[in-house]
Design a protein around this motif. Structure first.
Motif, PDB file in Angstrom:
ATOM      1  N   SER A 164       0.882  -1.022   0.051  1.00  0.00           N
ATOM      2  CA  SER A 164       0.135  -0.235   0.664  1.00  0.00           C
ATOM      3  C   SER A 164       0.943   1.274  -0.096  1.00  0.00           C
ATOM      4  CB  SER A 164      -1.100  -0.109   1.133  1.00  0.00           C
ATOM      5  OG  SER A 164      -1.558   0.858   1.111  1.00  0.00           O
ATOM      6  N   ASP A 165       1.693   1.371   0.881  1.00  0.00           N
ATOM      7  CA  ASP A 165       2.608   2.304   0.798  1.00  0.00           C
ATOM      8  C   ASP A 165       3.572   2.412  -0.659  1.00  0.00           C
ATOM      9  OD1 ASP A 165       1.692   2.631   3.199  1.00  0.00           O
ATOM     10  OD2 ASP A 165       3.842   2.532   4.345  1.00  0.00           O
ATOM     11  N   TYR A 166       4.373   1.290  -1.312  1.00  0.00           N
ATOM     12  CA  TYR A 166       4.696   1.410  -2.114  1.00  0.00           C
ATOM     13  C   TYR A 166       4.021   1.925  -3.162  1.00  0.00           C
ATOM     14  CZ  TYR A 166       7.580   0.112  -6.338  1.00  0.00           C
ATOM     15  OH  TYR A 166       8.227  -0.078  -7.406  1.00  0.00           O
ATOM     16  N   PHE A 167       3.079   1.806  -3.527  1.00  0.00           N
ATOM     17  CA  PHE A 167       1.937   2.316  -4.500  1.00  0.00           C
ATOM     18  C   PHE A 167       1.924   4.014  -4.103  1.00  0.00           C
ATOM     19  CE2 PHE A 167       0.861  -1.720  -5.933  1.00  0.00           C
ATOM     20  CZ  PHE A 167       1.404  -2.642  -7.158  1.00  0.00           C
ATOM     21  N   ARG A 168       1.618   4.373  -2.959  1.00  0.00           N
ATOM     22  CA  ARG A 168       1.346   5.618  -2.523  1.00  0.00           C
ATOM     23  C   ARG A 168       2.963   6.494  -2.928  1.00  0.00           C
ATOM     24  NH1 ARG A 168      -0.133   5.909   3.206  1.00  0.00           N
ATOM     25  NH2 ARG A 168       1.887   6.295   3.450  1.00  0.00           N
ATOM     26  N   GLY A 169       3.708   5.821  -2.788  1.00  0.00           N
ATOM     27  CA  GLY A 169       5.256   6.133  -3.265  1.00  0.00           C
ATOM     28  C   GLY A 169       6.314   7.240  -2.373  1.00  0.00           C
ATOM     29  N   VAL A 170       5.209   6.286  -0.506  1.00  0.00           N
ATOM     30  CA  VAL A 170       6.296   6.673   0.116  1.00  0.00           C
ATOM     31  C   VAL A 170       5.781   5.405   1.241  1.00  0.00           C
ATOM     32  CG1 VAL A 170       4.338   7.794   0.964  1.00  0.00           C
ATOM     33  CG2 VAL A 170       7.029   8.549   1.887  1.00  0.00           C
ATOM     34  N   THR A 177      24.137  11.478  27.832  1.00  0.00           N
ATOM     35  CA  THR A 177      23.141  10.386  27.457  1.00  0.00           C
ATOM     36  C   THR A 177      22.151  10.918  26.008  1.00  0.00           C
ATOM     37  OG1 THR A 177      22.539   9.127  29.192  1.00  0.00           O
ATOM     38  CG2 THR A 177      21.270   8.207  27.361  1.00  0.00           C
ATOM     39  N   SER A 178      22.838  10.370  25.420  1.00  0.00           N
ATOM     40  CA  SER A 178      21.967  11.447  23.656  1.00  0.00           C
ATOM     41  C   SER A 178      21.508  10.271  22.965  1.00  0.00           C
ATOM     42  CB  SER A 178      23.494  11.409  22.893  1.00  0.00           C
ATOM     43  OG  SER A 178      22.683  12.042  21.811  1.00  0.00           O
ATOM     44  N   TYR A 179      19.844  10.575  23.303  1.00  0.00           N
ATOM     45  CA  TYR A 179      18.435  10.145  21.987  1.00  0.00           C
ATOM     46  C   TYR A 179      18.248  10.705  21.143  1.00  0.00           C
ATOM     47  CZ  TYR A 179      17.751   9.315  27.489  1.00  0.00           C
ATOM     48  OH  TYR A 179      18.088   8.868  28.797  1.00  0.00           O
ATOM     49  N   SER A 180      18.121   9.947  19.888  1.00  0.00           N
ATOM     50  CA  SER A 180      17.924  10.399  18.569  1.00  0.00           C
ATOM     51  C   SER A 180      17.161   9.927  18.369  1.00  0.00           C
ATOM     52  CB  SER A 180      19.048  10.066  18.013  1.00  0.00           C
ATOM     53  OG  SER A 180      18.857  10.302  16.709  1.00  0.00           O
ATOM     54  N   THR A 181      15.299  10.360  17.685  1.00  0.00           N
ATOM     55  CA  THR A 181      14.641   9.422  17.131  1.00  0.00           C
ATOM     56  C   THR A 181      14.780  10.122  16.071  1.00  0.00           C
ATOM     57  OG1 THR A 181      13.758   9.217  19.160  1.00  0.00           O
ATOM     58  CG2 THR A 181      12.116   9.200  16.669  1.00  0.00           C
ATOM     59  N   CYS A 182      14.876   9.520  14.710  1.00  0.00           N
ATOM     60  CA  CYS A 182      14.607  10.129  13.368  1.00  0.00           C
ATOM     61  C   CYS A 182      13.672   9.193  12.661  1.00  0.00           C
ATOM     62  CB  CYS A 182      15.574   9.605  12.580  1.00  0.00           C
ATOM     63  SG  CYS A 182      17.363  10.688  13.336  1.00  0.00           S
ATOM     64  N   ASP A 183      12.848  10.363  11.943  1.00  0.00           N
ATOM     65  CA  ASP A 183      11.591   9.668  11.215  1.00  0.00           C
ATOM     66  C   ASP A 183      12.044  10.390   9.288  1.00  0.00           C
ATOM     67  OD1 ASP A 183      10.000  10.078  12.927  1.00  0.00           O
ATOM     68  OD2 ASP A 183       9.977  11.962  12.484  1.00  0.00           O
ATOM     69  N   LEU A 184      12.035   8.794   8.584  1.00  0.00           N
ATOM     70  CA  LEU A 184      12.738   8.696   7.559  1.00  0.00           C
ATOM     71  C   LEU A 184      12.290   8.872   6.742  1.00  0.00           C
ATOM     72  CD1 LEU A 184      15.309   6.144   8.916  1.00  0.00           C
ATOM     73  CD2 LEU A 184      15.773   8.419   8.564  1.00  0.00           C
ATOM     74  N   SER A 185      11.630   9.035   5.520  1.00  0.00           N
ATOM     75  CA  SER A 185      10.726   9.157   4.298  1.00  0.00           C
ATOM     76  C   SER A 185      11.823   8.947   2.257  1.00  0.00           C
ATOM     77  CB  SER A 185      10.109   9.993   3.812  1.00  0.00           C
ATOM     78  OG  SER A 185       8.696  10.380   5.261  1.00  0.00           O
ATOM     79  N   LEU A 186      10.887   7.248   2.716  1.00  0.00           N
ATOM     80  CA  LEU A 186      11.363   6.559   1.593  1.00  0.00           C
ATOM     81  C   LEU A 186      10.483   7.052   0.524  1.00  0.00           C
ATOM     82  CD1 LEU A 186      13.479   4.978  -0.128  1.00  0.00           C
ATOM     83  CD2 LEU A 186      11.863   3.239   1.057  1.00  0.00           C
ATOM     84  N   PHE A 187      11.162   8.076  -0.541  1.00  0.00           N
ATOM     85  CA  PHE A 187      10.219   8.343  -1.579  1.00  0.00           C
ATOM     86  C   PHE A 187      10.782   7.107  -2.668  1.00  0.00           C
ATOM     87  CE2 PHE A 187      10.733  12.353   0.763  1.00  0.00           C
ATOM     88  CZ  PHE A 187       9.831  12.367   1.098  1.00  0.00           C
ATOM     89  N   ILE A 188       9.709   6.760  -3.602  1.00  0.00           N
ATOM     90  CA  ILE A 188      10.063   5.281  -4.332  1.00  0.00           C
ATOM     91  C   ILE A 188      10.049   5.953  -5.814  1.00  0.00           C
ATOM     92  CG2 ILE A 188       8.744   3.472  -5.018  1.00  0.00           C
ATOM     93  CD1 ILE A 188       9.261   3.394  -2.650  1.00  0.00           C
ATOM     94  N   HIS A 189       9.305   7.045  -6.006  1.00  0.00           N
ATOM     95  CA  HIS A 189       9.258   6.835  -8.051  1.00  0.00           C
ATOM     96  C   HIS A 189      10.864   8.195  -7.909  1.00  0.00           C
ATOM     97  CE1 HIS A 189       5.637   5.966  -7.846  1.00  0.00           C
ATOM     98  NE2 HIS A 189       4.973   6.987  -6.805  1.00  0.00           N
ATOM     99  N   ASP A 190      11.330   8.763  -6.899  1.00  0.00           N
ATOM    100  CA  ASP A 190      12.443   9.487  -7.569  1.00  0.00           C
ATOM    101  C   ASP A 190      13.483   9.001  -6.229  1.00  0.00           C
ATOM    102  OD1 ASP A 190      11.950  10.334  -4.851  1.00  0.00           O
ATOM    103  OD2 ASP A 190      11.768  12.928  -5.255  1.00  0.00           O
ATOM    104  N   ARG A 191      13.569   7.907  -6.342  1.00  0.00           N
ATOM    105  CA  ARG A 191      14.308   6.632  -4.906  1.00  0.00           C
ATOM    106  C   ARG A 191      15.274   7.907  -4.026  1.00  0.00           C
ATOM    107  NH1 ARG A 191      16.386   3.306 -10.028  1.00  0.00           N
ATOM    108  NH2 ARG A 191      15.092   2.182 -10.231  1.00  0.00           N
TER     109      ARG A 191
END
Length: 190
Positions: free
Chosen positions: A134-140, A164-178
């Motif tokens: 579903s996410d793949y066909f949406r493109g992200v 102490t270092s706390y890190s949270t990253c949100d990653l978005s993989l855009f399918i069409h433009d890779r």
């Protein structure tokens, strides 16, 4: 008695000047630590992701994909950070899908530092297939990564303290433009 009064008066002046200088020194140090040396959150930038392999076990529907990753940490602080061996975790829709070992290292003060690691994606495709498709066909495809680093901060090679270092990253993989877009939030706790 004349020497006693003069010596006593000189001792009082000397003690008074010393106390005033100590107060000035303490005020200057407090101002420095509250302004210039106040810990700032580092910036984390994902530089590259390289596919190192691909393995799909058809009978069990398990996916194993090692990725080579380079991340740049931009340290704006006046102190270096030496952290212990740790692990970064990658989640897809709340499910743990990958781990990346982080080897012990030092991030220098006021410099950029590259961290290279191999992220191994291990997932049961049957559980995630419908959402991934579903996410793949949406493109992200969206992921979240978390990392906790325990270590020590060294300021001006004089002051050492645990951090102490706390890190949270949100990653978005855009399918069409890779391409990958990452937004990271990092907090340092002394």
């Amino acid at each position: 008695m004349a020497c006693g009064v003069r010596c006593s008066k000189g001792l009082k002046i000397c003690c008074g000047v010393t106390v005033i200088l100590l107060i000035i020194l303490v005020v200057v140090l407090v101002v420095l630590f509250l302004t210039v040396f106040k810990p700032k959150d580092p910036d984390i930038v994902l530089q590259s992701v390289k596919l190192e392999g691909f393995e799909l076990d058809i009978p069990t529907a398990e996916l194993n994909v090692p990725l080579g990753i380079v991340v740049t940490v931009e340290n704006p602080n006046h102190g270096s950070f030496t952290y212990q061996k740790s692990t970064a975790y990658l989640y897809y829709r709340g499910t743990l899908v990958a781990e990346a070992p982080l080897h012990e290292d030092t991030i220098p003060a006021r410099k950029d530092h590259n961290i290279s690691t191999s992220l191994t994606i291990f997932a049961d495709v049957t559980k995630l297939f419908q959402d991934l498709l579903s996410d793949y066909f949406r493109g992200v495809i969206n992921f979240t990564s978390t990392t906790t680093l325990l270590g020590k901060v060294k300021v001006l090679d004089v002051l050492k303290m645990k951090a102490t270092s706390y890190s949270t990253c949100d990653l978005s993989l855009f399918i069409h433009d890779r391409s990958i877009n990452s937004t990271c939030n990092t907090k340092i706790k002394l």
